[in-house]
Motif scaffolding. Structure first.
Motif, mmCIF file in Angstrom:
data_model
loop_
_atom_site.group_PDB
_atom_site.id
_atom_site.type_symbol
_atom_site.label_atom_id
_atom_site.label_comp_id
_atom_site.label_asym_id
_atom_site.label_seq_id
_atom_site.Cartn_x
_atom_site.Cartn_y
_atom_site.Cartn_z
ATOM 1 N N LYS A 146 -0.366 8.652 -11.294
ATOM 2 C CA LYS A 146 -0.699 7.848 -12.474
ATOM 3 C C LYS A 146 0.384 6.806 -12.744
ATOM 4 N N ALA A 147 1.634 7.218 -12.598
ATOM 5 C CA ALA A 147 2.725 6.271 -12.828
ATOM 6 C C ALA A 147 2.694 5.138 -11.805
ATOM 7 N N ALA A 157 -10.119 10.462 -4.587
ATOM 8 C CA ALA A 157 -9.787 10.383 -6.016
ATOM 9 C C ALA A 157 -8.927 11.560 -6.473
ATOM 10 N N THR A 158 -8.800 12.588 -5.644
ATOM 11 C CA THR A 158 -7.938 13.732 -5.954
ATOM 12 C C THR A 158 -6.631 13.590 -5.193
ATOM 13 N N ILE A 159 -5.534 13.438 -5.941
ATOM 14 C CA ILE A 159 -4.210 13.307 -5.343
ATOM 15 C C ILE A 159 -3.344 14.411 -5.941
ATOM 16 N N GLY A 160 -3.106 15.446 -5.154
ATOM 17 C CA GLY A 160 -2.385 16.596 -5.692
ATOM 18 C C GLY A 160 -3.190 17.228 -6.810
ATOM 19 N N ASN A 161 -2.551 17.405 -7.980
ATOM 20 C CA ASN A 161 -3.242 18.012 -9.121
ATOM 21 C C ASN A 161 -3.805 16.979 -10.085
ATOM 22 N N GLN A 162 -3.842 15.726 -9.671
ATOM 23 C CA GLN A 162 -4.396 14.681 -10.519
ATOM 24 C C GLN A 162 -5.721 14.192 -9.941
ATOM 25 N N VAL A 163 -6.708 14.059 -10.811
ATOM 26 C CA VAL A 163 -8.035 13.617 -10.398
ATOM 27 C C VAL A 163 -8.379 12.342 -11.158
ATOM 28 N N PHE A 164 -8.719 11.314 -10.407
ATOM 29 C CA PHE A 164 -9.053 10.021 -10.982
ATOM 30 C C PHE A 164 -10.553 9.779 -10.859
ATOM 31 N N GLU A 165 -10.999 8.721 -11.470
ATOM 32 C CA GLU A 165 -12.411 8.361 -11.359
ATOM 33 C C GLU A 165 -12.721 7.977 -9.914
ATOM 34 N N GLY A 172 -3.080 4.896 -1.130
ATOM 35 C CA GLY A 172 -3.823 5.735 -0.216
ATOM 36 C C GLY A 172 -3.574 7.182 -0.606
ATOM 37 N N SER A 173 -4.631 7.972 -0.678
ATOM 38 C CA SER A 173 -4.529 9.365 -1.098
ATOM 39 C C SER A 173 -4.302 10.244 0.125
ATOM 40 N N ILE A 174 -3.114 10.870 0.198
ATOM 41 C CA ILE A 174 -2.796 11.743 1.328
ATOM 42 C C ILE A 174 -1.976 12.923 0.818
ATOM 43 N N PRO A 175 -2.563 13.727 -0.090
ATOM 44 C CA PRO A 175 -1.819 14.819 -0.729
ATOM 45 C C PRO A 175 -1.425 15.914 0.264
ATOM 46 N N ASP A 176 -0.125 16.201 0.299
ATOM 47 C CA ASP A 176 0.391 17.101 1.331
ATOM 48 C C ASP A 176 -0.209 18.499 1.259
ATOM 49 N N GLY A 177 -0.427 19.018 0.062
ATOM 50 C CA GLY A 177 -0.936 20.371 -0.083
ATOM 51 C C GLY A 177 -2.402 20.523 0.258
ATOM 52 N N LEU A 178 -3.070 19.433 0.568
ATOM 53 C CA LEU A 178 -4.493 19.475 0.897
ATOM 54 C C LEU A 178 -4.793 18.991 2.312
ATOM 55 N N VAL A 179 -4.098 17.953 2.781
ATOM 56 C CA VAL A 179 -4.517 17.298 4.028
ATOM 57 C C VAL A 179 -3.390 17.147 5.044
ATOM 58 N N LEU A 232 0.853 -1.189 0.000
ATOM 59 C CA LEU A 232 0.000 0.000 0.000
ATOM 60 C C LEU A 232 0.887 1.237 0.000
ATOM 61 N N LEU A 233 0.761 2.025 -1.061
ATOM 62 C CA LEU A 233 1.588 3.211 -1.236
ATOM 63 C C LEU A 233 0.792 4.450 -0.848
ATOM 64 N N ASP A 234 1.275 5.174 0.163
ATOM 65 C CA ASP A 234 0.651 6.438 0.552
ATOM 66 C C ASP A 234 1.212 7.530 -0.347
ATOM 67 N N CYS A 235 0.376 8.022 -1.247
ATOM 68 C CA CYS A 235 0.817 8.983 -2.250
ATOM 69 C C CYS A 235 0.643 10.388 -1.688
ATOM 70 N N TRP A 236 1.780 11.021 -1.322
ATOM 71 C CA TRP A 236 1.715 12.274 -0.565
ATOM 72 C C TRP A 236 2.176 13.482 -1.375
ATOM 73 N N TYR A 237 3.121 13.293 -2.287
ATOM 74 C CA TYR A 237 3.626 14.413 -3.084
ATOM 75 C C TYR A 237 3.954 13.876 -4.469
ATOM 76 N N ASN A 238 3.338 14.465 -5.477
ATOM 77 C CA ASN A 238 3.434 13.901 -6.815
ATOM 78 C C ASN A 238 4.838 13.961 -7.389
ATOM 79 N N GLY A 239 5.679 14.866 -6.864
ATOM 80 C CA GLY A 239 7.060 14.902 -7.311
ATOM 81 C C GLY A 239 7.870 13.719 -6.822
#
Length: 652
Positions: free
Chosen positions: A376-377, A418-426, A386-393, A364-371
């Motif tokens: 998507k990759a 479904a929103t991870i940083g600036n990427q939005v998924f279904e 797991g969606s945990i975008p730093d700039g939001l949460v 399980l990968l906690d996706c925190w910063y897209n850089g």
């Protein structure tokens, strides 16, 4: 399926009114579906609760019913008696309209019938009922039918206890708090360190901590606060009983100063002592043994399905180091799996691109910063996320970057996992399992207390519980949600924010006179408050206590200066004022989430607000020191003198 009727008897009266119940009851998270009927089911002073279960689920269902009964008593004073016969509440294992293990149905008519696919769904149903009853102070439920289930199976919160210690009692409270809002994953970040620039640029002086007792490495656990292994086991058992999985994290190979201070040869000379030397065989020997201590045996210290190994923010400037980092991550994923667990990791593989394979399946990968990890990759590689975008949460209290308090309006209106940083998924993407939000205590020693952290977490927990359970299916405008959420408590019997009902004048508590040693009916008052009283002090020595509670102490005389002062969690603050002897003065102390003010005879004398401390000459290493106070009221101190006209008010 067998029928077992456990009664917690208290007579349940049905009162039918002609009001419609079409409006969806307000609970957090919002219900997926509500079909209203005519009338209310009114509660008096007795209730019967029964459950139906399969043999394999009997123990869990007993726990659900027992907890429900205890919560009713705690919240509404219901006295429970065991009896047999026809029940007014029935909690049963039965197929429902949706295929979801956490889903449930509630039918409220002449009786209340809870149906769930699994015991966890029944547990969540009881939380819904308790919240519905809060609106009527336990007196009635609207008739109708609920069908409810989560959009996302992972609904989590991460707490950094490495850089700020939180007591085991606080963590236990958070289990109950999270459970009340159907949040099911408590990620505990057990190790970390402060920033060197705040400690004279000296690694040996920089604050670092590992919070779990170790027999393999005696003395590794932080001296200023740690959890025994038994305490941590018991915490996980409590969490399991409350529908929560605890995910412990040992963060490696960066953020590792606690380990290199213990064994300096593990540190990297090139990248800093908060980085492990990835090329040193002793590094692997050390951590193989440490993980074994917590994972080996029939009853391991780490009980849950997942163990988080960190793996973020290591240097990528050298290709050879990148490949070794990838090897390291793969090694510890497999090391955790060797003991029957699954690994959680922070996303880093976009930052650390290379050829060395890193295991993907069941990680399980906690996706925190897209850089660091492009979402998507990572999905294309096959990771569950797991969606945990730093700039939001991300909450970083009083740091001046990320959020101090989350922007709950934006999150409520716009965010789902479904929103991870600036990427939005279904929505409900099969590889996005859900989301988390986090508290990072980057600025060690900045005056932030457990109370201050909770004050930031509470509105975020309420909001994100909705967005992880209900997803996009919210029906209330944010302004209405934000108003109504204030009526829902933290959990049965829980009041960390120390909020109390006030009369029409804002008065919570008043006494004509107080004497040394008196106890008061509430232990403390939280933000925003005004405590006012007339005091005539006699000749008191330094260190004399005026008011105290388990969380704070107000001193009539500071131990060194003799000034009016207060202490909480080892942090001291003093007002520039000495209470006179044998002369009556009216003191008023006002406390908010930003600071504490002292008024004397109606005039502002001192305001202890955010204070910036400069740590070097460059002007780039300022840390804000917070001087808040949740005012202690449990006991009047042993001072010489008299207090009169004592009033506690809530500020508007």
């Amino acid at each position: 399926m067998k029928n077992i009727f456990l009664a917690f008897s208290f007579l349940f009266f049905v009162v039918v009114s002609f009001a419609s119940s079409e409006k969806k009851p307000f609970v957090i998270p919002e219900l997926q579906s509500w079909t209203g009927a005519e009338g209310d089911l009114s509660l008096d002073n007795t209730l019967t609760i029964a459950y139906e279960s399969t043999k394999s689920d009997d123990k869990k269902m007993r726990s659900v019913v027992s907890q429900f009964s205890a919560d009713l008593k705690t919240m509404f004073g219901v006295q429970a008696e065991t009896t047999t016969g026809k029940a007014n509440f029935v909690v049963k294992m039965a197929p429902i309209a949706v295929d979801n293990k956490e889903g449930y149905e509630i039918e409220i008519g002449e009786q209340v019938v809870i149906s769930a696919n699994e015991p966890i769904g029944a547990l969540w149903a009881t939380k819904t009922i308790l919240q519905m009853l809060e609106a009527t102070e336990g007196k009635s439920l609207p008739k109708g039918k609920i069908v409810d289930y989560p959009e996302y199976p992972l609904r989590g919160f991460m707490l950094d206890v490495g850089r700020k210690f939180f007591t085991i009692d606080f963590l236990r409270d958070y289990v109950h708090f999270m459970s009340y809002y159907k949040m099911n994953t408590f990620h505990i970040h057990l190790s970390d360190n402060g920033f060197r620039q705040y400690f004279g640029n000296d690694w040996d002086e920089t604050y670092a901590a590992f919070r779990l007792e170790s027999d393999t490495y005696p003395g590794l656990a932080a001296k200023d606060g740690y959890y025994t292994k038994q305490e941590f086991i018991d915490l996980q058992i409590l969490a399991e009983e409350n529908g929560i999985t605890i995910v412990p994290e040992i963060d490696i190979p960066a953020h590792t100063l606690a380990f290199t201070q213990y064994m300096p040869e593990l540190g990297s000379e090139e990248y800093g002592m908060d980085h492990l030397d990835l090329f040193n065989p002793k590094t692997y020997e050390f951590f193989d043994k440490l993980f074994k201590e917590y994972l080996d045996g029939k009853e391991p210290v780490f009980r849950g399905e997942y163990v988080h190994i960190g793996t973020d923010e290591y240097s990528n400037k050298d290709k050879k180091v990148v490949e070794k980092f990838r090897y390291f991550q793969d090694h510890y994923i497999k090391e955790v799996e060797k003991y029957g667990k699954k690994a959680g990791v922070w996303g880093s593989l976009t930052h650390a691109q290379g050829e060395t394979p890193v295991k993907v399946e069941d990680v399980l990968l906690d996706c925190w910063y897209n850089g660091y990890a492009d979402p998507k990759a990572m999905i294309d590689l096959g990771y569950d996320m797991g969606s945990i975008p730093d700039g939001l949460v991300y909450i970083v209290p009083a740091a001046g970057y990320y959020y101090d308090y989350l922007n709950i309006a934006h999150l409520y209106k716009n965010w789902t996992p479904a929103t991870i940083g600036n990427q939005v998924f279904e929505e409900n993407h099969p590889q996005i399992k859900g989301g988390k939000f986090a508290v990072w205590n980057d600025h060690c020693g900045n005056g932030i207390t457990e109370k201050d952290v909770h004050h930031r977490v509470f509105p975020a927990m309420q909001t994100l519980a909705v967005k992880m359970w209900t997803g996009k299916n919210t029906s209330l405008p944010f302004d209405e949600f934000n108003k109504q959420r204030l009526a829902i408590s933290e959990a049965p019997g829980l009041n960390i924010n120390a909020t109390y009902k006030a009369d029409e004048n804002g008065v919570v508590l008043e006494r004509d006179n107080l004497s040394a040693g008196d106890t008061l009916p509430i232990p403390e008052i939280g933000y925003n408050y005004r405590v006012e009283f007339t005091i005539r002090a006699k000749n008191n020595i330094n260190s004399t206590v005026l008011f105290e509670s388990p969380n704070a102490t107000v001193y009539l005389r500071h131990p060194k200066t003799g000034k009016l002062a207060y202490e909480r969690e080892g942090y001291w603050s003093e007002f520039d004022y000495v209470v006179p002897n044998d002369y009556p003065v009216v003191l008023a102390i006002e406390g908010t989430n930003t600071g504490t003010k002292l008024f004397v005879n109606g005039q502002l004398v001192d305001a202890l607000e955010k204070q910036y401390i400069e740590y070097n000459q460059s002007g780039k290493s300022k840390m804000a020191k917070i001087q808040t106070l949740v005012f202690p009221l449990a006991k009047v101190g042993d001072f010489e003198g008299a207090i009169s006209d004592f009033t506690v008010k809530v500020l508007k």
